[in-house]
Design a protein around this motif. Structure first.
Motif, PDB file in Angstrom:
ATOM      1  N   LYS A 105       0.845  -1.192   0.000  1.00  0.00           N
ATOM      2  CA  LYS A 105       0.000   0.000   0.000  1.00  0.00           C
ATOM      3  C   LYS A 105       0.884   1.247   0.000  1.00  0.00           C
ATOM      4  CE  LYS A 105      -3.873  -2.233   2.364  1.00  0.00           C
ATOM      5  NZ  LYS A 105      -4.731  -2.270   3.566  1.00  0.00           N
ATOM      6  N   GLU A 137      -3.211   0.093  -4.195  1.00  0.00           N
ATOM      7  CA  GLU A 137      -4.183   0.069  -3.099  1.00  0.00           C
ATOM      8  C   GLU A 137      -5.609   0.165  -3.627  1.00  0.00           C
ATOM      9  OE1 GLU A 137      -4.588   2.177   1.295  1.00  0.00           O
ATOM     10  OE2 GLU A 137      -2.903   2.639  -0.034  1.00  0.00           O
ATOM     11  N   LYS A 160      -7.169  -6.077   2.163  1.00  0.00           N
ATOM     12  CA  LYS A 160      -8.019  -5.571   1.084  1.00  0.00           C
ATOM     13  C   LYS A 160      -8.307  -6.705   0.113  1.00  0.00           C
ATOM     14  CE  LYS A 160      -8.195  -2.247  -2.729  1.00  0.00           C
ATOM     15  NZ  LYS A 160      -9.596  -1.863  -2.444  1.00  0.00           N
TER      16      LYS A 160
END
Length: 405
Positions: A105, A137, A160
């Motif tokens: 990220k 990201e 994520k």
């Protein structure tokens, strides 16, 4: 061999490997056979009207270095670092992985005045190993990675979902290493819930990445942790143990995929589903009238420093009456049930200072605290903490309180 092998890498990627030892292409066939543990023979058969063949001898490691898998590794924390370490061995030593890119990220600004650049821990580790680091990201950023032609994605503690469009671009899809025996403790905090609940058995799972839901992929491998000690494990110690099991498991799957051009078949599991959400902030406060010594220690081991409150009644300089927060760190259980201690500490939350810590009475016993931080001040040892109380809290009892407001 020098002229032939550099072109083989691209040809193999365009062709299809069959179980009989052939790669098939429009122009030719390439066949290999073992001649020892480290070497193999390659035959190149022309598909022209006048067939011709050539034979080459090369090392398996050298061939793998050209045709190994391209892997995108999504990670962030200490658990994903430890798993990545095992994959690096496959890349740099065994050559099953040709390209290993870290997908991290974006860095963020933080600290006082937002002047510091904050990175996830895995970025520094990847730099030390000279890995290629890519930033992604947003879904659009991850989807753009499809242009790199990866064969496989591995996501560990990335936090994520990996978009379905990116997963579809991968030859073998995606894998995840999860620190529980799925489907038990699906969710973001399996390590913490394992410790909080005092489970007697735990382990690690490698699953495929589901495109729309966390921890709903097919389970490919599981392993129970035989070196698990429920009453003394911390989130970090248990995480490292499970990563040292999960890293080799996912490495085995990568090797299987390289050798068989497919992922292994899913396995059946007997564990019941449960969800492990992020721990509630309320778990960090100690309710002395409710929690046993064992429960307090489990919370500390799972969550880190805990807190309580101290009543203050200060009349000089800056008058104040009310509660101030006290953070407790370096907490351990003690088995002292002497009559002197029980006579001094009659109620849960009462405390006294000894040479090497602060003794606090729990519901059913005692804990020792070696580091304390009074609200608005720095960390102190127990003796310094007690010595500072008259000035900070006035003439009040040596008693910690639970604030339910």
């Amino acid at each position: 061999m020098g002229d032939f092998l550099p072109g083989l890498r691209d040809e193999v990627k365009r062709g299809e490997m069959h179980s009989n030892g052939f790669w098939h292409f429009s122009e030719c066939q390439i066949r290999f056979s073992d001649v020892g543990d480290a070497t193999l023979h390659l035959w190149c058969f022309s598909s022209s009207p006048s067939p011709a063949s050539s034979v080459f001898k090369t090392s398996k490691a050298y061939l793998r270095s050209m045709v190994g898998l391209k892997v995108a590794y999504f990670g962030s924390d200490f658990f994903s670092i430890r798993c990545l370490d095992h994959l690096i061995d496959l890349s740099f030593k065994q050559h099953h992985i040709k390209t290993l890119d870290l997908i991290a990220k974006h860095s963020k600004k933080g600290g006082r005045g937002n002047k510091q650049i904050l990175e996830t821990p895995i970025v520094s580790y990847a730099k030390s190993k000279e890995l290629n680091i890519l930033r992604a990201e947003k879904n659009s950023e991850i989807e753009s990675l499809s242009a790199n032609g990866y064969d496989l994605a591995i996501a560990v503690s990335y936090g994520k979902l990996i978009p379905q469009s990116f997963l579809k671009s991968l030859r073998y899809g995606g894998l995840n290493v999860h620190p529980s025996l799925l489907p038990k403790y699906s969710g973001p905090a399996p390590l913490q819930h394992t410790i909080l609940n005092g489970d007697s058995v735990t382990g690690v799972t490698v699953q495929t990445l589901h495109p729309t839901t966390f921890d709903k992929g097919s389970v490919l491998k599981q392993q129970v942790c035989n070196d698990y000690h429920p009453n003394s494990e911390t989130t970090e110690s248990l995480g490292l143990k499970l990563a040292d099991l999960g890293g080799p498991l996912v490495s085995d799957i990568v090797k299987f995929s390289f050798d068989n051009s497919a992922l292994p078949e899913p396995i059946e599991t007997s564990n019941e589903y449960s969800y492990a959400p992020k721990p509630s902030p309320s778990l960090y406060q100690i309710n002395w009238n409710v929690l046993s010594t064992t429960e307090i220690i489990r919370r500390f081991n799972a969550l880190g420093p805990l807190y309580t409150f101290k009543h203050c009644h200060v009349v000089k300089k800056s008058p104040f009456t009310g509660l101030k927060r006290v953070i407790l760190d370096k907490i351990s259980p003690i088995a002292d049930t002497s009559s002197d201690l029980s006579a001094e500490l009659k109620s849960p939350g009462m405390f006294t200072s000894v040479e090497d810590g602060l003794i606090v009475k729990s519901l059913d016993g005692y804990i020792k605290v070696k580091s304390l931080k009074f609200q608005g001040f720095g960390s102190q040892d127990s003796n310094s903490f007690v010595a500072s109380l008259p000035k900070r809290t006035g003439d009040s009892k040596h008693l910690f309180l639970f604030n339910d407001s």
